[in-house]
Design a protein around this motif. Structure first.
Motif, mmCIF file in Angstrom:
data_model
loop_
_atom_site.group_PDB
_atom_site.id
_atom_site.type_symbol
_atom_site.label_atom_id
_atom_site.label_comp_id
_atom_site.label_asym_id
_atom_site.label_seq_id
_atom_site.Cartn_x
_atom_site.Cartn_y
_atom_site.Cartn_z
ATOM 1 N N VAL A 199 0.947 -1.295 0.023
ATOM 2 C CA VAL A 199 0.002 0.085 0.037
ATOM 3 C C VAL A 199 0.791 1.226 -0.107
ATOM 4 C CG1 VAL A 199 -1.481 1.309 1.303
ATOM 5 C CG2 VAL A 199 -2.140 -1.188 1.230
ATOM 6 N N ALA A 200 1.871 1.243 0.791
ATOM 7 C CA ALA A 200 2.767 2.586 0.632
ATOM 8 C C ALA A 200 3.477 2.743 -0.646
ATOM 9 C CB ALA A 200 3.837 2.407 1.950
ATOM 10 N N LEU A 201 3.802 1.585 -1.203
ATOM 11 C CA LEU A 201 4.769 1.748 -2.360
ATOM 12 C C LEU A 201 3.998 2.444 -3.586
ATOM 13 C CD1 LEU A 201 6.518 -1.415 -2.415
ATOM 14 C CD2 LEU A 201 7.632 0.513 -2.231
ATOM 15 N N VAL A 202 2.480 1.921 -3.563
ATOM 16 C CA VAL A 202 1.506 2.465 -4.424
ATOM 17 C C VAL A 202 1.130 3.890 -4.057
ATOM 18 C CG1 VAL A 202 -0.390 2.229 -5.828
ATOM 19 C CG2 VAL A 202 1.033 0.330 -5.329
ATOM 20 N N THR A 203 0.623 4.224 -3.042
ATOM 21 C CA THR A 203 -0.202 5.186 -2.564
ATOM 22 C C THR A 203 0.943 6.425 -2.546
ATOM 23 O OG1 THR A 203 -0.050 4.850 -0.413
ATOM 24 C CG2 THR A 203 -1.862 4.121 -1.249
ATOM 25 N N ILE A 204 1.931 6.389 -2.121
ATOM 26 C CA ILE A 204 2.891 7.594 -2.155
ATOM 27 C C ILE A 204 3.293 8.162 -3.465
ATOM 28 C CG2 ILE A 204 5.263 8.020 -1.671
ATOM 29 C CD1 ILE A 204 5.471 6.362 0.566
ATOM 30 N N GLY A 205 2.860 7.285 -4.704
ATOM 31 C CA GLY A 205 2.964 7.966 -5.971
ATOM 32 C C GLY A 205 1.864 8.503 -6.464
ATOM 33 N N GLY A 206 0.668 8.772 -5.633
ATOM 34 C CA GLY A 206 -0.347 9.542 -5.990
ATOM 35 C C GLY A 206 -1.409 8.852 -6.974
#
Length: 463
Positions: A194-201
């Motif tokens: 989740v962190a890897l994807v959501t940080i990209g907006g």
């Protein structure tokens, strides 16, 4: 203090007859004003999913915006939510899910249309839209308190409702049940992803959603269809039971204790809304980011989300539960759906459902991360985006260790609170919806007429 009983009382009050009537009533009102648009224009809407020209301002194309919205709606509500509704309200709950979805399509169309019409651009140059913007910009600044109420509820839903706890709990419990993986391990891996994807907006979320959502929906529907084929002789009787029990309640059967018509209606409508989110005002936040210059066009595309989510995917789950008899057993939630799939696929059933549920729930987390982020940006500006993402990721990690009953109650409560300001805005701005719809349909008519005249002129020249 017994917190579970307190939450149950609050949930029963919020999701009582007034809100259910407001949700369905708004959909009925918009259906009448739009002259059954969800039936007449559905073929056009389905075609637009793949043919929209993306010729306006926006952050992502129309298909990506739809997939982002579907990522948030095609989730545990389609697997666990349907099972929960049928367990509490009997097979008749599925009928009321259908009815709520039918009118919800008009609601979803109107939400997306208004979101595109009244969208804005934030300090980072990203599109921001949704109920908070069409409340303030469409109804007027004096209604800003309603917009703030929606945005606050949106953040709460992202943090404590659909966005985190039910999805995380569903993933870790089904992975432990079917694969034997310890909850802390699954929670750690899920949090990292989740962190890897959501940080990209949005663009990264939309990119993942555009690839995963079509695959997971088709895969799940195919599995359910195979289950129905295996129990083909039971399908007519199952449909009959669903319709009859919607109006007469359900007698006790097996481990099922029976349900009244009111229980079927309440659970069907509530779980239907939880699944397709029509009336909540969440999907238009994604629709607002679409590259389009016609609000009604994106409204039509967004409307298909409710059709796909409930009329297709939830129906597949519900029918599988009824034809296999899993609904009347002792299992509940994901375990009930797993029992139904395993009846047709004994060896691989648990693994199939695990794959489907994990993908469904994971993409829902991604979609709701974006919804909550836009609500947070509306309230506190772009400086709040990074802290918001950090809190969201932390709550994903914590969600694995909460009890199921508490999770569903919290989700129901904040969902209901979120719907109220949005439904008020939809009713107040229904005239704008009708006007924009007529403007787009007139544009299409002129385009067809111009095209026909051009073809006639070319034929005359050739002759």
């Amino acid at each position: 203090m017994d917190w579970l009983n307190l939450l149950q009382e609050i949930d029963s009050w919020i999701w009582g007859p007034p809100l259910l009537m407001l949700l369905v009533g708004t959909g009925i009102y918009l259906t009448v004003r739009l002259k059954l648009l969800q039936i007449i224009r559905l073929p056009m809407a389905l075609k637009l999913i793949f043919t929209a020209q993306n010729d306006g301002k926006g952050d992502v194309n129309s298909f990506a915006a739809l997939c982002t919205a579907l990522a948030a709606t095609v989730g545990t509500g389609n697997i666990v939510g349907v099972a929960t509704a049928i367990k509490a309200g009997g097979p008749g709950a599925l009928f009321w899910m259908w009815l709520a979805a039918f009118f919800g399509m008009a609601t979803k169309y109107s939400e997306a249309l208004l979101a595109v019409k009244y969208r804005s651009v934030d300090a980072n140059g990203q599109i921001s839209g949704g109920p908070m913007y069409y409340i303030e910009n469409g109804m007027g600044s004096k209604y800003r308190p309603l917009a703030v109420m929606f945005a606050v509820c949106g953040v709460l839903v992202a943090f404590f409702g659909i966005g985190t706890f039910p999805q995380v709990n569903a993933i870790v419990s089904t992975v432990e049940l079917s694969l034997g993986v310890p909850v802390p391990v699954t929670a750690a891996v899920l949090t990292l992803l989740v962190a890897l994807v959501t940080i990209g907006g949005l663009k990264r979320i939309a990119g993942v959603a555009s690839k995963v959502v079509p695959f997971m929906a088709l895969f799940y529907v195919l599995i359910c269809l195979c289950t129905l084929i295996a129990y083909a002789e039971q399908v007519p009787q199952a449909v009959k039971l669903i319709i009859e029990s919607a109006f007469s309640g359900t007698a006790a059967a097996g481990g099922f204790l029976g349900a009244t018509v009111l229980m079927a209606i309440r659970n069907g409508v509530a779980r239907g809304v939880f699944s397709n989110e029509a009336g909540l005002g969440s999907a238009p936040i994604a629709a607002a980011a679409a590259k389009t210059k016609w609000p009604a066009k994106q409204g039509l595309i967004s409307m298909t989300g409710t059709f796909i989510d409930t009329i297709i995917v939830c129906t597949m789950t519900g029918l599988a539960l009824v034809v296999t008899g899993a609904w009347s057993g002792k299992a509940a939630g994901a375990a009930m759906t797993q029992e139904a799939i395993s009846a047709a696929f004994p060896a691989v059933g648990p693994y199939i459902l695990t794959m489907g549920l994990v993908l469904f729930a994971f993409t829902t987390i991604l979609g709701w991360n974006y919804y909550g982020e836009r609500c947070c940006e509306y309230l506190f500006g772009t400086k709040s985006i990074k802290p918001y993402r950090g809190i969201f990721i932390g709550l994903v990690a914590a969600g694995a260790f909460l009890k199921l009953d508490v999770i569903w109650l919290i989700a129901d409560i904040v969902n209901g609170m979120m719907a109220i300001p949005n439904l008020i805005a939809l009713l107040a701005l229904s005239g704008v919806v009708v006007m924009e719809t007529n403007r787009y349909l007139q544009h299409l008519q002129r385009k067809e007429t111009t095209g026909a005249c051009g073809e006639t002129y070319n034929k005359q020249l050739n002759n």
